[in-house]
Structures are given as structure tokens and as C-alpha cells.
Scaffold this motif. Sequence first.
Motif, PDB file in Angstrom:
ATOM      1  N   MET A  84      39.217  43.111  41.865  1.00  0.00           N
ATOM      2  CA  MET A  84      38.684  42.912  40.528  1.00  0.00           C
ATOM      3  C   MET A  84      39.619  42.087  39.638  1.00  0.00           C
ATOM      4  O   MET A  84      39.211  41.582  38.590  1.00  0.00           O
ATOM      5  CB  MET A  84      38.441  44.287  39.885  1.00  0.00           C
ATOM      6  N   PHE A  85      40.845  41.929  40.067  1.00  0.00           N
ATOM      7  CA  PHE A  85      41.860  41.313  39.216  1.00  0.00           C
ATOM      8  C   PHE A  85      41.451  39.923  38.732  1.00  0.00           C
ATOM      9  O   PHE A  85      41.531  39.608  37.541  1.00  0.00           O
ATOM     10  CB  PHE A  85      43.194  41.235  39.968  1.00  0.00           C
ATOM     11  N   GLN A  86      40.998  39.062  39.650  1.00  0.00           N
ATOM     12  CA  GLN A  86      40.658  37.690  39.274  1.00  0.00           C
ATOM     13  C   GLN A  86      39.446  37.644  38.344  1.00  0.00           C
ATOM     14  O   GLN A  86      39.425  36.875  37.376  1.00  0.00           O
ATOM     15  CB  GLN A  86      40.388  36.851  40.518  1.00  0.00           C
ATOM     16  N   ALA A  87      38.445  38.478  38.615  1.00  0.00           N
ATOM     17  CA  ALA A  87      37.253  38.509  37.771  1.00  0.00           C
ATOM     18  C   ALA A  87      37.611  38.950  36.349  1.00  0.00           C
ATOM     19  O   ALA A  87      37.093  38.408  35.364  1.00  0.00           O
ATOM     20  CB  ALA A  87      36.206  39.454  38.366  1.00  0.00           C
ATOM     21  N   GLN A  88      38.502  39.925  36.252  1.00  0.00           N
ATOM     22  CA  GLN A  88      38.939  40.391  34.936  1.00  0.00           C
ATOM     23  C   GLN A  88      39.725  39.290  34.215  1.00  0.00           C
ATOM     24  O   GLN A  88      39.613  39.135  32.991  1.00  0.00           O
ATOM     25  CB  GLN A  88      39.796  41.646  35.087  1.00  0.00           C
ATOM     26  N   LYS A  89      40.476  38.529  34.963  1.00  0.00           N
ATOM     27  CA  LYS A  89      41.232  37.416  34.386  1.00  0.00           C
ATOM     28  C   LYS A  89      40.278  36.369  33.817  1.00  0.00           C
ATOM     29  O   LYS A  89      40.506  35.853  32.709  1.00  0.00           O
ATOM     30  CB  LYS A  89      42.132  36.803  35.468  1.00  0.00           C
ATOM     31  N   TYR A  90      39.221  36.049  34.559  1.00  0.00           N
ATOM     32  CA  TYR A  90      38.219  35.101  34.060  1.00  0.00           C
ATOM     33  C   TYR A  90      37.585  35.620  32.764  1.00  0.00           C
ATOM     34  O   TYR A  90      37.367  34.870  31.813  1.00  0.00           O
ATOM     35  CB  TYR A  90      37.116  34.879  35.099  1.00  0.00           C
TER      36      TYR A  90
END
Length: 255
Positions: A84-90
Motif C-alpha cells: 500500500m505504500f506507493q498508493a498512499q504516496k500517490y
Amino acid sequence: MATYKKKYKAKTKAEKEHNIEEGSTTAEVFNTLDETASKTEAFVEKNQKYIFIIIGLVALVVLGSLGYKEYIAKPKQEAAMNDMFQAQKYFDQAVNGVAKDSLFNLALNGGEGKFGMLDIISEYSGTPSANLASYYAGTAYLKLKDYKNAVEHLSNFKSDDEILAALAKGNIGDAFVQLDQKEDALSYYEQAAEMRNNEYTTPMYLHKAGAIALDLGKADKALTYFKRIKDDYPTSTEAANVDVFIGKAQVLANK
């Protein structure tokens, strides 16, 4: 040395009869206990197969629950958080930066070979991360003006968090405003205002509830909400111009 000798006193007939009765009662108690123990032993012996099965099942449930939490649920949640880290970053970049629509789409659908919020919801159903992804997805859809999907995903989000719980309800209210379902919007704004009591979300949603109530011709209800802001949250952003709304609500209420 003198030796003390206890004098023997003969028992009366009544005392002898009492001792006999007492002895009989004691014997009956022990006989009853023996009979009960024998019946219990017989029951256990007869049904020991089923008793062992029941004990085994209980043990399996307890051990299975502990094992599921430790070896399945916990690793699954850790994997979900990593994915989920990258999606949250976006999502964070979309909220704070430019090119919002493209970033919200990346938050929803993923990019650079990484999961988006929709993937997290699908792949990690039942985890705290999937629940949080429902909030992010719903909010992203709201920003992208896809209001029906916004309502669907935000409705799936459950939280006791002081801020997020109210924001989710309020965002559903925002979506219903855009769908021109103002009664539904008012209901969700009221829920958002009442479910938490803080200086941020409470006056914000009281103000939104008051504005929609005015639009629906419910001036008395609107006046109640605006006065609460003035009285209970005088330092809030919404209190800065609340007197204007109070005056408008009073005029409409007196018509």
C-alpha cells in the motif's frame, strides 16, 4: 507424678440414638457420593470417545485462532502495508501537489508495477489496510467527481479514529450534495458532526449541515447548528462569519 484420669460418663439413650442417626446420615451421604461418582465414571467410560473429540475440537479452535492471528493475519497485514505504500504516496502527492487527477488515478489503480488502493481492497480483504484503502479510494473518487463510487467505498470504511471517522461521513455528505440528494447529504453531515467532538470536524460539519438545512427550507434546524458553532466553537474557522448565517436563518425562520 500424679496422672490425670478422665472420668468416663455413660451416654444416655437419647445420645446413643442421635449418634446412630448421625452415623446413618453420614453413611447415606457417602453412599450418594459413591453412586454419583460411579455414574460419572460410567458416563465418561461410555462417552469418552465423544468427550475426547469435543476436547480436541475446542483445542483446535483455540490453537487455530492463535495460529491464524500469528501466521496468517499478521503476515497478511504486513504485506498489505508494504504493498500500500506507493498508493498512499500517490494519494498524498495528489492532495498536496499538482496534476491531481492523474495522481488520484494512480492512487486508485497503481503505477510503476505497484498496487493501487483498489488492489489492496481486493487482495487483502479483511485487513486493517484494506479498510483504510476504502477511505483513500472513496476520497480519491470524490476528488475525481465519481460520486457514486465515492459513496460506495467510503461507506465500507469503518474507524474509531477521531478525525478519519468523521471525515468519511462528511465526504459521503459532500458526494450526496453533488448527486443532488440533499436530504441524504444533511443526514451524513449531521452524523459527521455528532460522532466526534473536536475543534476541527465538529464545527465544519455543523456549518455544512446548517447550510444544507437552509437550502432545504429547514431554517430552525439551521439556526440551531449555527448557534452551536458560535457558542461552543468560537475560535473555529467557521465561527468567523457565523453571525451572517445566524441572521439569515433567523429571517427565514420568522417568515
